[in-house]
Design a protein around this motif. Structure first.
Motif, short mmCIF file in Angstrom:
data_model
loop_
_atom_site.label_atom_id
_atom_site.label_comp_id
_atom_site.label_asym_id
_atom_site.label_seq_id
_atom_site.Cartn_x
_atom_site.Cartn_y
_atom_site.Cartn_z
N VAL A 1 39.66 45.62 31.78
CA VAL A 1 39.59 46.46 32.99
C VAL A 1 38.15 46.96 33.25
O VAL A 1 37.32 46.97 32.35
CB VAL A 1 40.58 47.65 32.88
CG1 VAL A 1 42.02 47.15 32.84
CG2 VAL A 1 40.28 48.54 31.69
N PRO A 2 37.89 47.40 34.48
CA PRO A 2 36.55 47.85 34.85
C PRO A 2 36.36 49.36 34.66
O PRO A 2 37.25 50.05 34.15
CB PRO A 2 36.48 47.48 36.32
CG PRO A 2 37.86 47.72 36.82
CD PRO A 2 38.80 47.43 35.66
N SER B 1 35.21 42.08 38.62
CA SER B 1 34.56 41.33 39.69
C SER B 1 35.12 39.91 39.78
O SER B 1 35.63 39.35 38.80
CB SER B 1 33.05 41.28 39.44
OG SER B 1 32.82 40.60 38.22
N THR C 1 40.52 41.37 41.84
CA THR C 1 39.05 41.32 41.87
C THR C 1 38.45 42.08 43.06
O THR C 1 38.97 43.12 43.43
CB THR C 1 38.60 39.85 41.80
OG1 THR C 1 39.24 39.13 42.83
CG2 THR C 1 38.97 39.24 40.47
N GLY C 2 37.38 41.55 43.60
CA GLY C 2 36.57 42.33 44.54
C GLY C 2 37.15 42.41 45.95
O GLY C 2 38.21 41.84 46.25
N GLY C 3 36.44 43.13 46.81
CA GLY C 3 36.89 43.25 48.20
C GLY C 3 35.75 43.63 49.12
O GLY C 3 34.65 44.01 48.68
N CYS D 1 37.47 49.02 44.75
CA CYS D 1 37.59 47.61 45.14
C CYS D 1 38.08 47.46 46.57
O CYS D 1 37.68 46.55 47.28
CB CYS D 1 38.52 46.89 44.18
SG CYS D 1 40.09 47.73 44.04
P1 NAD Z 1 33.07 43.32 35.72
O1 NAD Z 1 33.72 42.07 36.17
O2 NAD Z 1 31.62 43.29 35.43
O3 NAD Z 1 33.76 43.86 34.38
C1 NAD Z 1 35.15 44.04 34.29
C2 NAD Z 1 35.54 43.87 32.84
O4 NAD Z 1 35.23 42.54 32.42
C3 NAD Z 1 34.83 44.80 31.88
O5 NAD Z 1 35.72 45.22 30.87
C4 NAD Z 1 33.74 43.92 31.28
O6 NAD Z 1 33.36 44.31 29.99
C5 NAD Z 1 34.43 42.57 31.26
N1 NAD Z 1 33.48 41.45 31.31
C6 NAD Z 1 32.28 41.43 31.94
N2 NAD Z 1 31.68 40.22 31.74
C7 NAD Z 1 32.52 39.48 30.98
C8 NAD Z 1 32.48 38.16 30.45
N3 NAD Z 1 31.44 37.35 30.65
N4 NAD Z 1 33.53 37.73 29.71
C9 NAD Z 1 34.58 38.54 29.49
N5 NAD Z 1 34.67 39.80 29.94
C10 NAD Z 1 33.67 40.27 30.71
O7 NAD Z 1 33.44 44.42 36.80
P2 NAD Z 1 32.95 45.93 36.85
O8 NAD Z 1 31.52 45.93 37.25
O9 NAD Z 1 33.35 46.63 35.59
O10 NAD Z 1 33.86 46.52 38.02
C11 NAD Z 1 33.56 46.36 39.35
C12 NAD Z 1 34.36 45.21 39.95
O11 NAD Z 1 35.76 45.44 39.74
C13 NAD Z 1 34.20 45.13 41.45
O12 NAD Z 1 34.04 43.79 41.82
C14 NAD Z 1 35.53 45.65 41.99
O13 NAD Z 1 35.89 45.18 43.25
C15 NAD Z 1 36.47 45.18 40.94
N6 NAD Z 1 37.73 45.96 40.99
C16 NAD Z 1 38.86 45.36 41.47
C17 NAD Z 1 40.05 46.09 41.57
C18 NAD Z 1 41.32 45.45 42.09
O14 NAD Z 1 42.40 45.95 41.77
N7 NAD Z 1 41.25 44.39 42.86
C19 NAD Z 1 40.08 47.42 41.17
C20 NAD Z 1 38.89 48.01 40.69
C21 NAD Z 1 37.72 47.25 40.60
#
Ligand code: NAD
Length: 493
Positions: free
Chosen positions: A161-162, A241, A264-266, A297
């Motif tokens: 999760v993020p 993301s 993911t994103g939006g 998001c």
């Molecule tokens: P991110 O993708 O960078 O990280 C999310 C998770 O993935 C974190 O736990 C991170 O440690 C892990 N991660 C990162 N790189 C990785 C890799 N190479 N391999 C495996 N795991 C990895 O996202 P973020 O910056 O933490 O959050 C922001 C993003 O989340 C935005 O794009 C947002 O739109 C999205 N988001 C989506 C929703 C939804 O329900 N659609 C809700 C909230 C946030």
């Protein structure tokens, strides 16, 4: 109401977690990374950074717990009791959880306390209450046959999760996964591990057996990747993301073909027609664009205005934005805090600069920050007008307090603009003509359309996206599909 000093006093008394959580207790990792408070840049802890071997031990522990049946073989009613107890414990510990959340991510303490933490408790309660009311099926075969269709837990679920709603988004995954009898390994974002760890402590206190819910902390490309590639993880649920989601799909393809469910994103559009209640639309548009510093998001980061009201709406919107109180997240008067870290703030500023270079007009709300705050993590709310669909800001998810305003002349043009995106998470429509709104809602390629409000959301309604905003749904009973598999048992009579 607790004052800022009260929160600071509580901060000086709590013990911040710094290890990962395996088999019912904290374990220190061989390696660590720094976690700091983004609002002040103060170093908080050296947090365990799990490597592949440590992730493997945690997954094996989850596998053993699953196989033993200590959780998966309980009756739904028994699981319900323990999950309801967990919801109660979240409420009893709401202040500490809220403080941990705000220290990690810089969101206003009032939002943590009144939105995030109660939301997480309610999510556990809702799935706990649901699980002993869902029946299996008997298929309509012929009379000399009996075909039963049962839902079974999938096994070991990894949830990644993020950082924007750390406890809430973890709960959206954990509550249905645990309610259906799975064992879960949660990986919070590296920036925001505190509430995940505290939740694991509370789950133990609630009587959830050791190994059923564990937390691995660490960096995405190491700890997250180890979960994504693990051959004994049966299902991977992800929020984050689009870019990282694609990596998880590749990890799965290159390992055991585990189902990967990405949220993911939006780049959600808020479409405002001339016949809308403009004052209400302005108020809600502020929330849609700037709530949680715009780190949402489904943020309504594009506003599409019918040309005849564009100037009036924009003036009102800028005036309203000036009333936002941007400051110390621990001050209960603050309603906008800092971004997650300096790097992210820098990226947001770069996106604004690029939009200006491409021809957007920028209206920025002035920041007046106390000296103890880290100005580099703050970005002033920014309203970009004269944005046309060729600009990057029209398409790129900025994930900060930045909104792009574009105008349209016909409803067909509005839909065309709204759908002109690789994303499809949400959209809003403002009009008094409900028939027009419903017809347009059918044409919008998004998971949720809000009419005369923004970002409508409830645990009872599915949340998720079309196109590159992901697939599968969080929340509602539909989420159960991700955490169960169907078994057909056929009896020839
Ligand atoms: P991110 O993708 O960078 O990280 C999310 C998770 O993935 C974190 O736990 C991170 O440690 C892990 N991660 C990162 N790189 C990785 C890799 N190479 N391999 C495996 N795991 C990895 O996202 P973020 O910056 O933490 O959050 C922001 C993003 O989340 C935005 O794009 C947002 O739109 C999205 N988001 C989506 C929703 C939804 O329900 N659609 C809700 C909230 C946030």
């Amino acid at each position: 109401m607790k004052l800022k000093q009260d929160w600071l006093n509580q901060f000086s008394q709590i013990k911040l977690p710094s290890a990962y959580f395996m088999a019912g207790g904290y374990v220190k990792s061989k390696q660590s990374y720094g976690v700091s408070n983004p609002a002040t840049a103060e170093h908080l802890v050296d947090m365990s950074a799990c490597d592949m071997d440590e992730v493997d031990q945690v997954v094996q522990c989850a596998r053993n717990a699953f196989k033993s049946g200590v959780w998966s073989c309980l009756s739904p009613r028994e699981r319900k009791e323990k999950l309801k107890k967990l919801a109660d414990l979240i409420r009893e510990n709401a202040e500490e959880l809220a403080l941990l959340e705000t220290l990690n991510v810089g969101k206003p303490i009032q939002d943590s306390l009144h939105v995030d933490i109660p939301g997480a408790a309610f999510c556990f309660e809702w799935y706990a209450e649901s699980i002993d009311k869902i029946y299996d099926e008997i298929a309509p075969t012929s009379k000399d046959q009996l075909a039963m269709v049962n839902r079974e837990p999938i096994g070991v679920v990894a949830a990644v999760v993020p950082w924007n709603f750390p406890l809430d988004l973890a709960s959206w995954k954990l509550a249905p996964a645990l309610a259906t009898g799975n064992c879960v390994v949660l990986k919070p974002a590296e920036q925001s591990p505190f509430t995940a760890l505290k939740l694991a402590e509370l789950a133990k206190q609630a009587g959830i057996p050791d190994g059923v819910f564990q937390v691995v902390t660490g960096l995405g490309h190491i700890t997250g990747q180890a979960l994504g590639r693990h051959p004994d993880v049966d299902c991977l649920v992800f929020t984050g993301s689009t870019e990282t989601a694609k990596k998880f799909l590749a990890y799965s393809a290159e390992s055991n073909m585990k189902p990967v469910w990405p949220e993911t994103g939006g780049k959600s559009a808020n479409i405002i027609f001339a016949d809308a209640d403009l004052d209400k639309a302005v108020d809600k548009a502020i929330f849609g664009a700037f709530y949680n510093q715009g780190e949402v998001c489904s943020a309504n980061s594009r506003i599409l205005l019918e040309k005849s009201i564009a100037q009036q709406f924009t003036e009102k919107f800028i005036e309203k934005a000036k009333t936002l109180v941007i400051g110390d997240p621990l001050d209960p008067n603050t309603n906008m805090g800092c971004l997650i870290d300096r790097q992210h703030a820098m990226n947001v500023r770069a996106a604004i600069a690029q939009a200006k270079m491409q021809g957007a007009q920028s209206h920025t709300i002035e920041l007046h920050l106390d000296a103890h705050l880290d100005v580099d993590s703050y970005v002033a709310p920014t309203i970009l007008t004269d944005v046309n669909p060729d600009f990057n800001i029209f398409h790129d998810e900025v994930f900060g307090p930045v909104v792009a305003i574009t105008t349209f002349e016909t409803k067909e043009e509005a839909v065309e603009l709204a759908n002109h995106s690789i994303y499809g998470l949400a959209a809003s429509i403002w009009t008094k003509d409900i028939q027009k709104a419903i017809i347009l809602a059918q044409q919008l390629l998004v998971g949720t359309v809000s009419i005369n409000t923004v970002d409508a959301l409830d645990v009872s309604t599915p949340f998720g996206g079309y196109k590159q905003s992901g697939y599968g749904r969080d929340l509602s009973l539909h989420a159960i599909d991700k955490y169960t598999q169907l078994k057909t048992t056929w009896i020839q009579l």
